[in-house]
Design a protein around this motif. Sequence first.
Motif, mmCIF file in Angstrom:
data_model
loop_
_atom_site.group_PDB
_atom_site.id
_atom_site.type_symbol
_atom_site.label_atom_id
_atom_site.label_comp_id
_atom_site.label_asym_id
_atom_site.label_seq_id
_atom_site.Cartn_x
_atom_site.Cartn_y
_atom_site.Cartn_z
ATOM 1 N N HIS A 185 35.173 41.768 36.694
ATOM 2 C CA HIS A 185 34.644 41.817 38.066
ATOM 3 C C HIS A 185 33.252 41.207 38.145
ATOM 4 O O HIS A 185 32.936 40.493 39.105
ATOM 5 N N GLN A 186 32.405 41.458 37.151
ATOM 6 C CA GLN A 186 31.056 40.892 37.146
ATOM 7 C C GLN A 186 31.096 39.366 37.103
ATOM 8 O O GLN A 186 30.370 38.700 37.845
ATOM 9 N N LEU A 187 31.937 38.811 36.247
ATOM 10 C CA LEU A 187 31.996 37.359 36.081
ATOM 11 C C LEU A 187 32.544 36.658 37.324
ATOM 12 O O LEU A 187 32.061 35.597 37.712
ATOM 13 N N VAL A 188 33.538 37.269 37.965
ATOM 14 C CA VAL A 188 34.085 36.677 39.188
ATOM 15 C C VAL A 188 33.097 36.844 40.341
ATOM 16 O O VAL A 188 32.839 35.890 41.090
ATOM 17 N N SER A 189 32.507 38.033 40.472
ATOM 18 C CA SER A 189 31.550 38.276 41.561
ATOM 19 C C SER A 189 30.339 37.361 41.478
ATOM 20 O O SER A 189 29.806 36.925 42.504
ATOM 21 N N ALA A 190 29.902 37.047 40.256
ATOM 22 C CA ALA A 190 28.746 36.169 40.066
ATOM 23 C C ALA A 190 29.099 34.697 40.289
ATOM 24 O O ALA A 190 28.209 33.851 40.329
ATOM 25 N N GLY A 191 30.384 34.386 40.422
ATOM 26 C CA GLY A 191 30.805 33.005 40.588
ATOM 27 C C GLY A 191 30.866 32.232 39.283
ATOM 28 O O GLY A 191 31.016 31.013 39.287
ATOM 29 N N TYR A 192 30.767 32.938 38.164
ATOM 30 C CA TYR A 192 30.854 32.279 36.855
ATOM 31 C C TYR A 192 32.286 31.886 36.522
ATOM 32 O O TYR A 192 32.515 30.914 35.822
ATOM 33 N N ALA A 193 33.249 32.669 36.976
ATOM 34 C CA ALA A 193 34.658 32.411 36.687
ATOM 35 C C ALA A 193 35.451 32.436 37.982
ATOM 36 O O ALA A 193 35.188 33.258 38.860
ATOM 37 N N ALA A 194 36.418 31.533 38.082
ATOM 38 C CA ALA A 194 37.308 31.536 39.244
ATOM 39 C C ALA A 194 38.305 32.672 39.140
ATOM 40 O O ALA A 194 38.657 33.300 40.138
ATOM 41 N N VAL A 195 38.743 32.941 37.938
ATOM 42 C CA VAL A 195 39.725 33.992 37.689
ATOM 43 C C VAL A 195 39.518 34.515 36.273
ATOM 44 O O VAL A 195 39.117 33.766 35.382
ATOM 45 N N VAL A 196 39.758 35.795 36.087
ATOM 46 C CA VAL A 196 39.746 36.407 34.757
ATOM 47 C C VAL A 196 41.038 37.200 34.623
ATOM 48 O O VAL A 196 41.321 38.075 35.438
ATOM 49 N N GLN A 197 41.805 36.885 33.602
ATOM 50 C CA GLN A 197 43.012 37.637 33.309
ATOM 51 C C GLN A 197 42.684 38.638 32.212
ATOM 52 O O GLN A 197 42.078 38.274 31.193
ATOM 53 N N VAL A 198 43.062 39.887 32.435
ATOM 54 C CA VAL A 198 42.822 40.950 31.463
ATOM 55 C C VAL A 198 44.164 41.320 30.831
ATOM 56 O O VAL A 198 45.102 41.672 31.535
ATOM 57 N N ASN A 199 44.224 41.218 29.520
ATOM 58 C CA ASN A 199 45.438 41.547 28.770
ATOM 59 C C ASN A 199 45.115 42.627 27.754
ATOM 60 O O ASN A 199 44.082 42.585 27.107
ATOM 61 N N GLY A 200 46.021 43.553 27.615
ATOM 62 C CA GLY A 200 45.793 44.540 26.579
ATOM 63 C C GLY A 200 46.498 45.842 26.877
ATOM 64 O O GLY A 200 47.084 46.030 27.934
ATOM 65 N N PRO A 201 46.406 46.678 25.910
ATOM 66 C CA PRO A 201 45.637 46.458 24.685
ATOM 67 C C PRO A 201 46.336 45.480 23.740
ATOM 68 O O PRO A 201 47.549 45.352 23.739
ATOM 69 N N VAL A 202 45.516 44.790 22.964
ATOM 70 C CA VAL A 202 45.988 43.946 21.875
ATOM 71 C C VAL A 202 45.418 44.533 20.589
ATOM 72 O O VAL A 202 44.434 45.272 20.619
ATOM 73 N N VAL A 203 46.041 44.216 19.481
ATOM 74 C CA VAL A 203 45.540 44.691 18.197
ATOM 75 C C VAL A 203 44.956 43.498 17.450
ATOM 76 O O VAL A 203 45.616 42.475 17.292
ATOM 77 N N SER A 204 43.714 43.635 17.033
ATOM 78 C CA SER A 204 43.052 42.613 16.222
ATOM 79 C C SER A 204 42.938 43.133 14.797
ATOM 80 O O SER A 204 42.533 44.275 14.578
#
Length: 109
Positions: free
Chosen positions: A22-41
């Motif tokens: 939300h911060q990155l989109v609200s600031a106009g830094y990103a057009a879209v952010v997809q959130v995936n998870g949980p993933v295991v690293s």
Amino acid sequence: MADYVQVLTTTESCEDAYQLAHQLVSAGYAAVVQVNGPVVSIYRRDGVGVEAQQWQLLLRTVSTHVRAIEEHIRAHNAQDVAAIVVTPIVGGDDDYLKWVDGQTGGLTQ
């Protein structure tokens, strides 16, 4: 057209991922952010094997925002070393890329 990139990063919690997105989109830094998870690293840290649950964020943006995005991620990430990988977008639908321009203040030529 502007130069386009995808930025991949991770967070340690779902809440952190949504907040960062939300911060990155609200600031106009990103057009879209997809959130995936949980993933295991699975990785090694200080010589020890680690298995960690993380949330992965994939951003689409213009290359002129990369430094600001990296700084924002580092400032708002609980990990010792923020995973940040930037990949050029070498092609895409013209209308979609124009939309990315419009959302991020990129310059359409």
